[in-house]
Design a protein around this motif. Structure first.
Motif, PDB file in Angstrom:
ATOM      1  N   LYS A 138      59.131   7.442  58.469  1.00 33.83           N
ATOM      2  CA  LYS A 138      57.746   7.561  59.306  1.00 33.83           C
ATOM      3  C   LYS A 138      56.748   8.212  59.347  1.00 33.83           C
ATOM      4  O   LYS A 138      55.322   7.399  59.367  1.00 33.83           O
ATOM      5  CB  LYS A 138      57.992   8.274  60.984  1.00 33.83           C
ATOM      6  CG  LYS A 138      59.401   8.096  61.357  1.00 33.83           C
ATOM      7  CD  LYS A 138      59.724   8.710  62.694  1.00 33.83           C
ATOM      8  CE  LYS A 138      60.859   8.296  63.805  1.00 33.83           C
ATOM      9  NZ  LYS A 138      61.195   9.730  64.691  1.00 33.83           N
ATOM     10  N   GLU A 139      56.874   8.175  57.447  1.00 34.28           N
ATOM     11  CA  GLU A 139      55.653   8.950  57.190  1.00 34.28           C
ATOM     12  C   GLU A 139      54.504   7.481  56.474  1.00 34.28           C
ATOM     13  O   GLU A 139      55.364   6.557  55.901  1.00 34.28           O
ATOM     14  CB  GLU A 139      56.033   9.959  55.826  1.00 34.28           C
ATOM     15  CG  GLU A 139      54.556   9.865  54.933  1.00 34.28           C
ATOM     16  CD  GLU A 139      54.929   9.982  53.968  1.00 34.28           C
ATOM     17  OE1 GLU A 139      54.108  11.578  53.115  1.00 34.28           O
ATOM     18  OE2 GLU A 139      56.356  10.739  53.396  1.00 34.28           O
ATOM     19  N   ALA A 140      53.669   7.509  56.501  1.00 31.74           N
ATOM     20  CA  ALA A 140      52.316   6.452  56.322  1.00 31.74           C
ATOM     21  C   ALA A 140      52.016   7.525  54.916  1.00 31.74           C
ATOM     22  O   ALA A 140      50.835   7.445  55.559  1.00 31.74           O
ATOM     23  CB  ALA A 140      51.912   5.410  57.621  1.00 31.74           C
ATOM     24  N   ILE A 141      52.312   5.922  54.099  1.00 33.88           N
ATOM     25  CA  ILE A 141      51.873   6.471  52.320  1.00 33.88           C
ATOM     26  C   ILE A 141      49.851   6.173  52.774  1.00 33.88           C
ATOM     27  O   ILE A 141      49.290   4.907  52.686  1.00 33.88           O
ATOM     28  CB  ILE A 141      52.079   6.461  51.765  1.00 33.88           C
ATOM     29  CG1 ILE A 141      53.793   7.295  51.697  1.00 33.88           C
ATOM     30  CG2 ILE A 141      51.390   6.635  50.202  1.00 33.88           C
ATOM     31  CD1 ILE A 141      54.334   6.370  50.610  1.00 33.88           C
ATOM     32  N   PRO A 142      49.128   6.534  52.840  1.00 36.53           N
ATOM     33  CA  PRO A 142      47.985   5.841  52.680  1.00 36.53           C
ATOM     34  C   PRO A 142      47.088   5.362  51.712  1.00 36.53           C
ATOM     35  O   PRO A 142      47.458   6.255  50.705  1.00 36.53           O
ATOM     36  CB  PRO A 142      46.622   6.899  53.186  1.00 36.53           C
ATOM     37  CG  PRO A 142      47.075   8.180  53.073  1.00 36.53           C
ATOM     38  CD  PRO A 142      48.397   8.038  52.633  1.00 36.53           C
ATOM     39  N   VAL A 143      45.803   3.983  51.102  1.00 37.73           N
ATOM     40  CA  VAL A 143      45.557   3.893  49.895  1.00 37.73           C
ATOM     41  C   VAL A 143      44.468   3.429  50.775  1.00 37.73           C
ATOM     42  O   VAL A 143      43.803   2.723  51.402  1.00 37.73           O
ATOM     43  CB  VAL A 143      46.251   2.666  49.611  1.00 37.73           C
ATOM     44  CG1 VAL A 143      46.124   1.551  48.435  1.00 37.73           C
ATOM     45  CG2 VAL A 143      48.279   2.750  49.288  1.00 37.73           C
TER      46      VAL A 143
END
Length: 243
Positions: free
Chosen positions: A44-49
Protein backbone atom coordinates in the motif's frame (compact mmCIF):
# COMPACT_ATOMS: atom_id res chain seq x y z
CA UNK A 1 -0.83 -13.12 -41.95
CA UNK A 2 0.89 -13.29 -38.60
CA UNK A 3 1.78 -9.99 -37.05
CA UNK A 4 4.91 -9.72 -34.93
CA UNK A 5 4.54 -8.67 -31.30
CA UNK A 6 5.28 -5.02 -30.78
CA UNK A 7 7.18 -4.67 -27.45
CA UNK A 8 6.67 -0.90 -27.48
CA UNK A 9 2.89 -1.19 -27.50
CA UNK A 10 1.52 0.21 -24.25
CA UNK A 11 -1.24 -2.07 -22.98
CA UNK A 12 -1.20 -0.98 -19.32
CA UNK A 13 0.53 -4.21 -18.32
CA UNK A 14 2.06 -4.11 -14.85
CA UNK A 15 4.74 -6.48 -13.63
CA UNK A 16 4.50 -8.27 -10.34
CA UNK A 17 7.37 -6.19 -8.96
CA UNK A 18 5.62 -2.84 -9.23
CA UNK A 19 4.79 0.06 -11.48
CA UNK A 20 5.59 3.73 -11.68
CA UNK A 21 2.38 5.72 -11.91
CA UNK A 22 2.44 8.99 -13.86
CA UNK A 23 0.79 12.18 -12.66
CA UNK A 24 2.07 14.78 -15.12
CA UNK A 25 0.57 18.24 -15.58
CA UNK A 26 -0.90 19.39 -18.86
CA UNK A 27 1.82 22.03 -19.24
CA UNK A 28 5.55 21.49 -18.99
CA UNK A 29 6.77 25.06 -19.27
CA UNK A 30 8.92 26.91 -16.75
CA UNK A 31 10.41 24.92 -13.87
CA UNK A 32 7.21 23.50 -12.45
CA UNK A 33 7.73 20.19 -10.65
CA UNK A 34 5.42 17.23 -10.91
CA UNK A 35 5.32 13.88 -9.14
CA UNK A 36 5.38 10.19 -9.97
CA UNK A 37 4.52 7.42 -7.57
CA UNK A 38 5.98 3.94 -7.61
CA UNK A 39 3.57 1.36 -6.22
CA UNK A 40 5.07 -2.04 -5.41
CA UNK A 41 2.89 -5.07 -5.97
CA UNK A 42 1.16 -6.18 -2.79
CA UNK A 43 2.11 -2.97 -0.97
CA UNK A 44 0.00 0.00 0.00
CA UNK A 45 3.08 2.23 0.22
CA UNK A 46 3.55 4.69 -2.64
CA UNK A 47 7.16 5.74 -3.16
CA UNK A 48 7.24 9.39 -4.29
CA UNK A 49 9.46 10.53 -7.14
CA UNK A 50 9.92 14.25 -7.80
CA UNK A 51 10.52 15.41 -11.36
CA UNK A 52 11.84 18.87 -12.13
CA UNK A 53 12.32 20.75 -15.36
CA UNK A 54 15.97 21.73 -15.58
CA UNK A 55 18.18 23.53 -18.04
CA UNK A 56 21.42 21.78 -18.93
CA UNK A 57 24.12 21.92 -21.58
CA UNK A 58 21.78 20.22 -24.07
CA UNK A 59 18.87 22.51 -23.32
CA UNK A 60 15.70 21.75 -21.41
CA UNK A 61 15.55 18.41 -19.65
CA UNK A 62 14.02 16.50 -16.77
CA UNK A 63 15.57 15.45 -13.47
CA UNK A 64 14.01 12.81 -11.22
CA UNK A 65 14.99 12.30 -7.58
CA UNK A 66 13.78 9.78 -5.03
CA UNK A 67 14.85 9.07 -1.47
CA UNK A 68 14.83 5.34 -2.24
CA UNK A 69 17.42 5.70 -5.00
CA UNK A 70 21.15 6.27 -4.60
CA UNK A 71 21.36 8.91 -7.34
CA UNK A 72 19.13 11.19 -9.35
CA UNK A 73 18.28 10.62 -13.02
CA UNK A 74 18.57 13.19 -15.81
CA UNK A 75 17.21 12.90 -19.35
CA UNK A 76 15.87 15.09 -22.13
CA UNK A 77 13.22 12.51 -23.04
CA UNK A 78 10.56 12.10 -20.36
CA UNK A 79 9.77 8.57 -21.56
CA UNK A 80 13.38 7.46 -21.20
CA UNK A 81 13.52 9.08 -17.78
CA UNK A 82 10.36 7.26 -16.69
CA UNK A 83 11.78 3.92 -17.89
CA UNK A 84 15.12 4.42 -16.11
CA UNK A 85 13.51 5.41 -12.82
CA UNK A 86 10.98 2.58 -12.95
CA UNK A 87 13.70 -0.01 -13.65
CA UNK A 88 15.84 1.32 -10.80
CA UNK A 89 12.93 1.17 -8.35
CA UNK A 90 11.96 -2.29 -9.55
CA UNK A 91 15.53 -3.43 -8.87
CA UNK A 92 15.34 -1.94 -5.38
CA UNK A 93 12.06 -3.68 -4.55
CA UNK A 94 13.25 -6.97 -6.06
CA UNK A 95 16.50 -6.82 -4.06
CA UNK A 96 14.63 -6.13 -0.85
CA UNK A 97 12.50 -9.24 -1.32
CA UNK A 98 15.08 -11.56 -2.89
CA UNK A 99 17.97 -11.03 -0.47
CA UNK A 100 17.97 -12.96 2.79
CA UNK A 101 18.86 -10.36 5.42
CA UNK A 102 20.81 -11.02 8.60
CA UNK A 103 21.40 -8.77 11.62
CA UNK A 104 24.96 -7.52 11.98
CA UNK A 105 26.86 -5.10 14.22
CA UNK A 106 29.05 -2.22 13.13
CA UNK A 107 31.68 -1.52 15.81
CA UNK A 108 33.09 2.01 15.60
CA UNK A 109 36.14 3.19 17.54
CA UNK A 110 37.11 6.83 17.33
CA UNK A 111 39.00 9.40 19.34
CA UNK A 112 41.57 12.12 19.17
CA UNK A 113 44.02 14.17 21.18
CA UNK A 114 43.87 17.91 21.68
CA UNK A 115 46.49 20.42 22.70
CA UNK A 116 46.36 23.95 24.04
CA UNK A 117 47.96 25.11 20.79
CA UNK A 118 45.32 23.41 18.67
CA UNK A 119 43.11 26.12 17.19
CA UNK A 120 40.09 23.80 17.26
CA UNK A 121 40.33 23.21 21.00
CA UNK A 122 40.98 25.13 24.18
CA UNK A 123 42.01 22.15 26.28
CA UNK A 124 44.64 19.45 26.60
CA UNK A 125 43.08 16.01 26.46
CA UNK A 126 42.35 12.74 24.76
CA UNK A 127 39.11 10.96 23.96
CA UNK A 128 37.98 7.41 23.23
CA UNK A 129 34.53 6.59 21.89
CA UNK A 130 33.15 3.13 21.10
CA UNK A 131 29.81 2.83 19.35
CA UNK A 132 27.91 -0.24 18.19
CA UNK A 133 25.37 0.19 15.38
CA UNK A 134 22.83 -2.33 14.13
CA UNK A 135 22.54 -2.98 10.41
CA UNK A 136 21.38 -5.56 7.90
CA UNK A 137 23.61 -7.70 5.70
CA UNK A 138 22.68 -9.95 2.82
CA UNK A 139 24.18 -11.45 -0.33
CA UNK A 140 22.78 -10.30 -3.66
CA UNK A 141 21.61 -13.46 -5.47
CA UNK A 142 22.73 -12.23 -8.90
CA UNK A 143 26.08 -10.59 -8.15
CA UNK A 144 27.15 -12.37 -4.95
CA UNK A 145 28.04 -9.01 -3.42
CA UNK A 146 27.27 -8.24 0.23
CA UNK A 147 24.56 -5.59 0.51
CA UNK A 148 22.91 -3.55 3.24
CA UNK A 149 19.95 -1.21 3.66
CA UNK A 150 20.70 2.45 4.41
CA UNK A 151 18.59 4.85 6.48
CA UNK A 152 16.48 5.79 3.45
CA UNK A 153 15.57 2.16 2.86
CA UNK A 154 17.87 1.90 -0.17
CA UNK A 155 19.74 -1.33 -0.91
CA UNK A 156 23.41 -0.36 -1.23
CA UNK A 157 26.81 -2.04 -1.04
CA UNK A 158 27.77 -3.30 2.40
CA UNK A 159 30.41 -0.96 3.89
CA UNK A 160 34.05 -1.96 4.03
CA UNK A 161 36.04 -2.03 7.29
CA UNK A 162 38.26 0.97 7.96
CA UNK A 163 41.33 1.34 10.16
CA UNK A 164 42.15 4.12 12.61
CA UNK A 165 45.44 5.51 11.35
CA UNK A 166 47.50 6.40 14.40
CA UNK A 167 50.82 6.69 12.59
CA UNK A 168 53.00 9.15 14.43
CA UNK A 169 50.66 9.27 17.39
CA UNK A 170 53.45 9.11 19.95
CA UNK A 171 53.55 10.70 23.36
CA UNK A 172 53.61 14.22 21.87
CA UNK A 173 51.07 13.61 19.14
CA UNK A 174 48.31 16.17 18.94
CA UNK A 175 44.94 15.97 17.23
CA UNK A 176 46.29 17.27 13.91
CA UNK A 177 48.54 14.22 13.59
CA UNK A 178 45.66 11.87 14.25
CA UNK A 179 43.56 13.67 11.64
CA UNK A 180 46.14 12.89 8.96
CA UNK A 181 44.89 9.31 8.86
CA UNK A 182 41.45 7.75 8.89
CA UNK A 183 39.47 9.21 11.80
CA UNK A 184 37.89 5.97 12.97
CA UNK A 185 38.07 2.20 13.02
CA UNK A 186 35.01 0.34 11.71
CA UNK A 187 34.57 -3.41 12.02
CA UNK A 188 31.63 -5.67 11.18
CA UNK A 189 30.49 -8.83 12.98
CA UNK A 190 27.31 -10.95 13.02
CA UNK A 191 24.76 -9.98 15.67
CA UNK A 192 25.02 -13.26 17.55
CA UNK A 193 24.18 -13.75 21.21
CA UNK A 194 27.85 -14.39 21.97
CA UNK A 195 29.00 -11.20 20.22
CA UNK A 196 26.35 -9.13 22.00
CA UNK A 197 27.44 -10.56 25.36
CA UNK A 198 31.09 -9.74 24.61
CA UNK A 199 30.26 -6.19 23.52
CA UNK A 200 28.18 -5.62 26.65
CA UNK A 201 31.13 -6.73 28.76
CA UNK A 202 33.48 -4.42 26.85
CA UNK A 203 31.21 -1.44 27.42
CA UNK A 204 30.82 -2.39 31.08
CA UNK A 205 34.59 -2.31 31.51
CA UNK A 206 34.75 1.05 29.76
CA UNK A 207 32.22 2.43 32.23
CA UNK A 208 34.28 1.00 35.08
CA UNK A 209 37.45 2.59 33.73
CA UNK A 210 35.68 5.92 33.34
CA UNK A 211 34.55 5.85 36.97
CA UNK A 212 37.94 4.76 38.25
CA UNK A 213 39.79 7.43 36.27
CA UNK A 214 37.45 10.03 37.74
CA UNK A 215 38.41 8.84 41.22
CA UNK A 216 42.13 8.85 40.44
CA UNK A 217 42.00 12.39 39.06
CA UNK A 218 39.57 13.73 41.64
CA UNK A 219 40.48 16.87 43.56
CA UNK A 220 41.71 14.84 46.52
CA UNK A 221 43.94 12.56 44.39
CA UNK A 222 45.01 14.42 41.25
CA UNK A 223 48.08 16.20 42.62
CA UNK A 224 49.45 13.05 44.23
CA UNK A 225 48.84 10.91 41.17
CA UNK A 226 50.43 13.37 38.77
CA UNK A 227 53.43 13.73 41.07
CA UNK A 228 53.90 9.95 41.16
CA UNK A 229 54.90 9.50 37.57
CA UNK A 230 56.39 6.10 38.33
CA UNK A 231 52.85 4.77 38.94
CA UNK A 232 50.89 4.49 35.68
CA UNK A 233 47.50 6.14 35.92
CA UNK A 234 45.66 3.14 34.53
CA UNK A 235 47.28 0.89 37.14
CA UNK A 236 46.37 3.39 39.81
CA UNK A 237 42.80 3.41 38.56
CA UNK A 238 42.63 -0.36 38.81
CA UNK A 239 43.87 -0.21 42.40
CA UNK A 240 41.22 2.38 43.24
CA UNK A 241 38.52 0.02 42.01
CA UNK A 242 39.87 -2.93 44.00
CA UNK A 243 39.92 -0.87 47.16
Amino acid sequence: MNRAYNPDFYNEYRTRVGALEVDAPARKDGKKAFAWQFVAAGSKEAIPVEVMLVTGEDGLGFKATCARLKTGFLASDIRLLHKAVEEALMEQVASMSAIVWEDWYEVVVRGENSDFADSSYSALGGSLHIQVNQLKRGIHPATGKPMTINRNGVVVDFPSPSSLDVAGAGENAGSEKLRLGHPEERSYIPATVENRRALDELLRRMALLRSSMAMVLSQSNVQERLASLDVPLLLAAEREVRQ
